[in-house]
Write a protein that holds these residues in place. Sequence first.
Motif, PDB file in Angstrom:
ATOM      1  N   GLU A 139      14.084   8.354   4.845  1.00  0.00           N
ATOM      2  CA  GLU A 139      15.055   9.372   5.366  1.00  0.00           C
ATOM      3  C   GLU A 139      14.778  10.597   4.281  1.00  0.00           C
ATOM      4  OE1 GLU A 139      19.588  10.726   5.446  1.00  0.00           O
ATOM      5  OE2 GLU A 139      19.244   8.749   5.611  1.00  0.00           O
ATOM      6  N   LEU A 140      14.630  10.528   3.193  1.00  0.00           N
ATOM      7  CA  LEU A 140      14.492  11.476   2.133  1.00  0.00           C
ATOM      8  C   LEU A 140      13.127  11.840   2.145  1.00  0.00           C
ATOM      9  CD1 LEU A 140      16.689  10.521  -0.509  1.00  0.00           C
ATOM     10  CD2 LEU A 140      17.321  12.121   1.289  1.00  0.00           C
ATOM     11  N   GLY A 141      12.146  11.443   3.056  1.00  0.00           N
ATOM     12  CA  GLY A 141      10.698  11.796   3.126  1.00  0.00           C
ATOM     13  C   GLY A 141       9.794  11.013   2.175  1.00  0.00           C
ATOM     14  N   PHE A 142      10.170  10.117   1.421  1.00  0.00           N
ATOM     15  CA  PHE A 142       9.373   9.221   0.801  1.00  0.00           C
ATOM     16  C   PHE A 142       8.363   8.372   1.698  1.00  0.00           C
ATOM     17  CE2 PHE A 142      12.346   9.436  -2.940  1.00  0.00           C
ATOM     18  CZ  PHE A 142      11.578   9.715  -3.953  1.00  0.00           C
ATOM     19  N   ALA A 268      12.412  16.244  -7.118  1.00  0.00           N
ATOM     20  CA  ALA A 268      13.483  16.684  -6.210  1.00  0.00           C
ATOM     21  C   ALA A 268      13.939  15.473  -5.417  1.00  0.00           C
ATOM     22  CB  ALA A 268      13.280  18.081  -5.536  1.00  0.00           C
ATOM     23  N   ARG A 269      12.983  14.871  -4.889  1.00  0.00           N
ATOM     24  CA  ARG A 269      13.394  13.771  -4.081  1.00  0.00           C
ATOM     25  C   ARG A 269      14.089  12.485  -4.836  1.00  0.00           C
ATOM     26  NH1 ARG A 269       8.435  13.376  -1.568  1.00  0.00           N
ATOM     27  NH2 ARG A 269       8.918  15.069  -0.142  1.00  0.00           N
ATOM     28  N   CYS A 270      13.576  12.427  -5.946  1.00  0.00           N
ATOM     29  CA  CYS A 270      14.103  11.142  -6.783  1.00  0.00           C
ATOM     30  C   CYS A 270      15.649  11.807  -7.132  1.00  0.00           C
ATOM     31  CB  CYS A 270      13.247  11.288  -7.984  1.00  0.00           C
ATOM     32  SG  CYS A 270      11.751  10.541  -7.745  1.00  0.00           S
ATOM     33  N   LEU A 271      15.897  12.889  -7.593  1.00  0.00           N
ATOM     34  CA  LEU A 271      17.253  13.242  -7.917  1.00  0.00           C
ATOM     35  C   LEU A 271      18.141  13.222  -6.549  1.00  0.00           C
ATOM     36  CD1 LEU A 271      16.689  16.439 -10.027  1.00  0.00           C
ATOM     37  CD2 LEU A 271      17.393  14.118 -10.751  1.00  0.00           C
ATOM     38  N   THR A 272      17.595  13.610  -5.344  1.00  0.00           N
ATOM     39  CA  THR A 272      18.427  13.337  -4.456  1.00  0.00           C
ATOM     40  C   THR A 272      18.988  11.990  -3.883  1.00  0.00           C
ATOM     41  OG1 THR A 272      17.639  15.464  -3.275  1.00  0.00           O
ATOM     42  CG2 THR A 272      18.586  14.080  -1.828  1.00  0.00           C
ATOM     43  N   ILE A 284      13.461   4.290 -10.880  1.00  0.00           N
ATOM     44  CA  ILE A 284      12.787   4.213  -9.633  1.00  0.00           C
ATOM     45  C   ILE A 284      11.302   3.841  -9.890  1.00  0.00           C
ATOM     46  CG2 ILE A 284      12.135   5.647  -7.602  1.00  0.00           C
ATOM     47  CD1 ILE A 284      14.319   7.610  -8.253  1.00  0.00           C
ATOM     48  N   ASP A 285      10.780   2.979  -8.939  1.00  0.00           N
ATOM     49  CA  ASP A 285       9.454   2.583  -9.065  1.00  0.00           C
ATOM     50  C   ASP A 285       8.615   2.979  -7.747  1.00  0.00           C
ATOM     51  OD1 ASP A 285       9.754   0.855 -11.247  1.00  0.00           O
ATOM     52  OD2 ASP A 285      10.498  -0.992 -10.328  1.00  0.00           O
ATOM     53  N   LEU A 286       7.488   3.736  -8.102  1.00  0.00           N
ATOM     54  CA  LEU A 286       6.768   4.198  -7.254  1.00  0.00           C
ATOM     55  C   LEU A 286       5.242   3.763  -7.426  1.00  0.00           C
ATOM     56  CD1 LEU A 286       7.786   7.953  -7.615  1.00  0.00           C
ATOM     57  CD2 LEU A 286       8.717   6.349  -6.178  1.00  0.00           C
ATOM     58  N   ILE A 287       4.453   4.023  -6.540  1.00  0.00           N
ATOM     59  CA  ILE A 287       2.951   3.687  -6.504  1.00  0.00           C
ATOM     60  C   ILE A 287       2.453   5.006  -6.429  1.00  0.00           C
ATOM     61  CG2 ILE A 287       0.946   2.769  -5.400  1.00  0.00           C
ATOM     62  CD1 ILE A 287       2.507   0.119  -4.634  1.00  0.00           C
ATOM     63  N   LEU A 288       1.397   5.253  -7.275  1.00  0.00           N
ATOM     64  CA  LEU A 288       0.587   6.248  -6.937  1.00  0.00           C
ATOM     65  C   LEU A 288      -0.832   6.122  -6.380  1.00  0.00           C
ATOM     66  CD1 LEU A 288       0.253   9.571  -7.181  1.00  0.00           C
ATOM     67  CD2 LEU A 288      -0.716   9.221  -9.318  1.00  0.00           C
ATOM     68  N   THR A 289      -0.936   6.306  -5.003  1.00  0.00           N
ATOM     69  CA  THR A 289      -2.232   5.619  -4.582  1.00  0.00           C
ATOM     70  C   THR A 289      -3.459   6.771  -4.880  1.00  0.00           C
ATOM     71  OG1 THR A 289      -2.112   7.193  -2.404  1.00  0.00           O
ATOM     72  CG2 THR A 289      -0.748   5.260  -2.475  1.00  0.00           C
ATOM     73  N   PRO A 290      -4.602   6.086  -4.657  1.00  0.00           N
ATOM     74  CA  PRO A 290      -5.896   6.874  -4.880  1.00  0.00           C
ATOM     75  C   PRO A 290      -5.958   8.173  -4.324  1.00  0.00           C
ATOM     76  CG  PRO A 290      -6.402   4.468  -4.727  1.00  0.00           C
ATOM     77  CD  PRO A 290      -4.965   4.700  -4.115  1.00  0.00           C
ATOM     78  N   GLU A 291      -5.315   8.224  -3.140  1.00  0.00           N
ATOM     79  CA  GLU A 291      -5.299   9.530  -2.404  1.00  0.00           C
ATOM     80  C   GLU A 291      -4.264  10.518  -2.768  1.00  0.00           C
ATOM     81  OE1 GLU A 291      -6.855   6.320  -0.578  1.00  0.00           O
ATOM     82  OE2 GLU A 291      -4.759   6.469  -0.784  1.00  0.00           O
ATOM     83  N   GLY A 292      -3.303  10.078  -3.608  1.00  0.00           N
ATOM     84  CA  GLY A 292      -2.470  10.804  -4.406  1.00  0.00           C
ATOM     85  C   GLY A 292      -1.078  10.850  -3.534  1.00  0.00           C
ATOM     86  N   ARG A 293      -0.778   9.749  -2.901  1.00  0.00           N
ATOM     87  CA  ARG A 293       0.421   9.540  -2.345  1.00  0.00           C
ATOM     88  C   ARG A 293       1.508   8.942  -3.232  1.00  0.00           C
ATOM     89  NH1 ARG A 293       1.422   6.290   2.681  1.00  0.00           N
ATOM     90  NH2 ARG A 293      -0.149   4.865   1.413  1.00  0.00           N
ATOM     91  N   HIS A 294       2.579   9.301  -3.238  1.00  0.00           N
ATOM     92  CA  HIS A 294       3.749   8.571  -4.032  1.00  0.00           C
ATOM     93  C   HIS A 294       4.341   7.822  -2.770  1.00  0.00           C
ATOM     94  CE1 HIS A 294       2.849  12.110  -6.602  1.00  0.00           C
ATOM     95  NE2 HIS A 294       3.336  11.460  -7.607  1.00  0.00           N
ATOM     96  N   VAL A 295       4.345   6.485  -3.244  1.00  0.00           N
ATOM     97  CA  VAL A 295       5.013   5.273  -2.247  1.00  0.00           C
ATOM     98  C   VAL A 295       6.094   4.746  -3.206  1.00  0.00           C
ATOM     99  CG1 VAL A 295       4.579   3.220  -0.860  1.00  0.00           C
ATOM    100  CG2 VAL A 295       2.748   4.895  -1.188  1.00  0.00           C
ATOM    101  N   PHE A 296       7.497   4.982  -2.284  1.00  0.00           N
ATOM    102  CA  PHE A 296       8.654   4.206  -2.897  1.00  0.00           C
ATOM    103  C   PHE A 296       8.539   2.835  -2.719  1.00  0.00           C
ATOM    104  CE2 PHE A 296      12.863   2.557  -2.175  1.00  0.00           C
ATOM    105  CZ  PHE A 296      13.753   3.314  -3.245  1.00  0.00           C
ATOM    106  N   LEU A 297       8.997   2.016  -3.994  1.00  0.00           N
ATOM    107  CA  LEU A 297       9.206   0.467  -3.789  1.00  0.00           C
ATOM    108  C   LEU A 297      10.721   0.211  -3.980  1.00  0.00           C
ATOM    109  CD1 LEU A 297       6.097  -0.633  -6.103  1.00  0.00           C
ATOM    110  CD2 LEU A 297       6.259  -0.615  -3.618  1.00  0.00           C
ATOM    111  N   GLU A 298      11.469   0.677  -5.137  1.00  0.00           N
ATOM    112  CA  GLU A 298      12.805   0.323  -5.028  1.00  0.00           C
ATOM    113  C   GLU A 298      13.543   1.168  -6.347  1.00  0.00           C
ATOM    114  OE1 GLU A 298      13.127  -3.376  -7.921  1.00  0.00           O
ATOM    115  OE2 GLU A 298      11.932  -3.902  -6.076  1.00  0.00           O
ATOM    116  N   VAL A 299      14.748   0.968  -6.409  1.00  0.00           N
ATOM    117  CA  VAL A 299      15.568   1.518  -7.438  1.00  0.00           C
ATOM    118  C   VAL A 299      16.312   0.459  -7.959  1.00  0.00           C
ATOM    119  CG1 VAL A 299      17.311   3.146  -8.323  1.00  0.00           C
ATOM    120  CG2 VAL A 299      16.046   3.486  -6.204  1.00  0.00           C
ATOM    121  N   ASN A 300      16.226   0.534  -9.678  1.00  0.00           N
ATOM    122  CA  ASN A 300      16.990  -0.667 -10.421  1.00  0.00           C
ATOM    123  C   ASN A 300      18.190   0.070 -10.966  1.00  0.00           C
ATOM    124  OD1 ASN A 300      18.105  -2.352 -12.396  1.00  0.00           O
ATOM    125  ND2 ASN A 300      16.130  -3.434 -12.538  1.00  0.00           N
ATOM    126  N   PRO A 301      19.379  -0.038 -10.636  1.00  0.00           N
ATOM    127  CA  PRO A 301      20.342   0.829 -11.147  1.00  0.00           C
ATOM    128  C   PRO A 301      20.950   0.375 -12.639  1.00  0.00           C
ATOM    129  CG  PRO A 301      21.317  -0.684  -9.573  1.00  0.00           C
ATOM    130  CD  PRO A 301      19.884  -0.880  -9.386  1.00  0.00           C
TER     131      PRO A 301
END
Length: 328
Positions: A139-142, A268-272, A284-301
């Motif tokens: 929803e936030l655009g990740f 900004a998306r991470c803070l939101t 927050i765990d993210l993947i940075l792909t070879p094309e430069g996309r930031h892909v969201f995996l999960e949040v550990n609180p």
Amino acid sequence: MPSPHVLVLTGEDDPHADRVGALLAERGARVTVFDPGGFPVSWRVEVGYTADGRMTRLLRGGGEEIALDTVTALWWRRPSPPAPHPELTEPAVAAHAARECQSLLSDLWEHLPCPQLPARESVWRRSGQKASQLALAAELGFAVPDTLITTDPEAFFEFHGRHDGRVITKTFHIPFIEGVGDGLTVTRLSEPVSPRDLAYADGLRFCPMIVQERVDKRLELRVTVVGRRIFAAEIHSQVSNRSAVDWRRYDTGITPHRPHRLPDDVAARCLTLMERLGLAYGAIDLILTPEGRHVFLEVNPNAQWLWVEHLTGLPISEAICEHLLRGA
């Protein structure tokens, strides 16, 4: 003005709490460490109300009495659950007593009139649900991986075929099982699906599993958020076969860890995301792909961070200390 008083909920042998506790003490704060695992054997709780609305909340143990209304910040770390009193020998009664003790403590913390890190228990437990996290992140655009959460083997086979077998599986919520066999703990991290695994897909009917497309990685990002501060670390997991699928199979002698600057829109998306989840702390765990996309995996609180701090120099402990003092 009275000194800040931080109550830390954690079990024995917690170097993370020790590190931040020392920083708090250096700054003149009173630090009380309480492990619910010692209640009701080593600690006692007293909650009282009067007809005119006054309230008393006390912890007694270790030779001290703590008026909980003097606590200026509460920090959830890694508390162990209350254990039944050893004099209760009937298992059902002992289990009931332990549940009652847990219920009392949960209610007590929920209504303490002070800031809590990462959040009040009801909030951070709800925030850890992975299906809800994925929905909110999208929803936030990740970017999020194509994902299936199921107990249906046929749905799994369809998903597996649609992605030509390039899928991984992971547990829905808790990645370990305690008390297996001779009391061992079995951990289940992210795993690629092999042809041999397909023969056991019928086992999905017993327990839900997360199935995701395998996303190509340039590197992975562990983004630790403390209040409004962001500490992003690069994990070059692809240089080691051990950590390539899941960096939690640590290979820190080979795998570089470095500070990372997130693009402004991703930060900004991470803070939101944290704000919407109601968390003042989380990883927050993210993947940075070879094309430069930031892909969201999960949040550990309630994630660990000392290993990131040691390998990158990011001052996460200092930020937690300052946040707890600021809450005070």
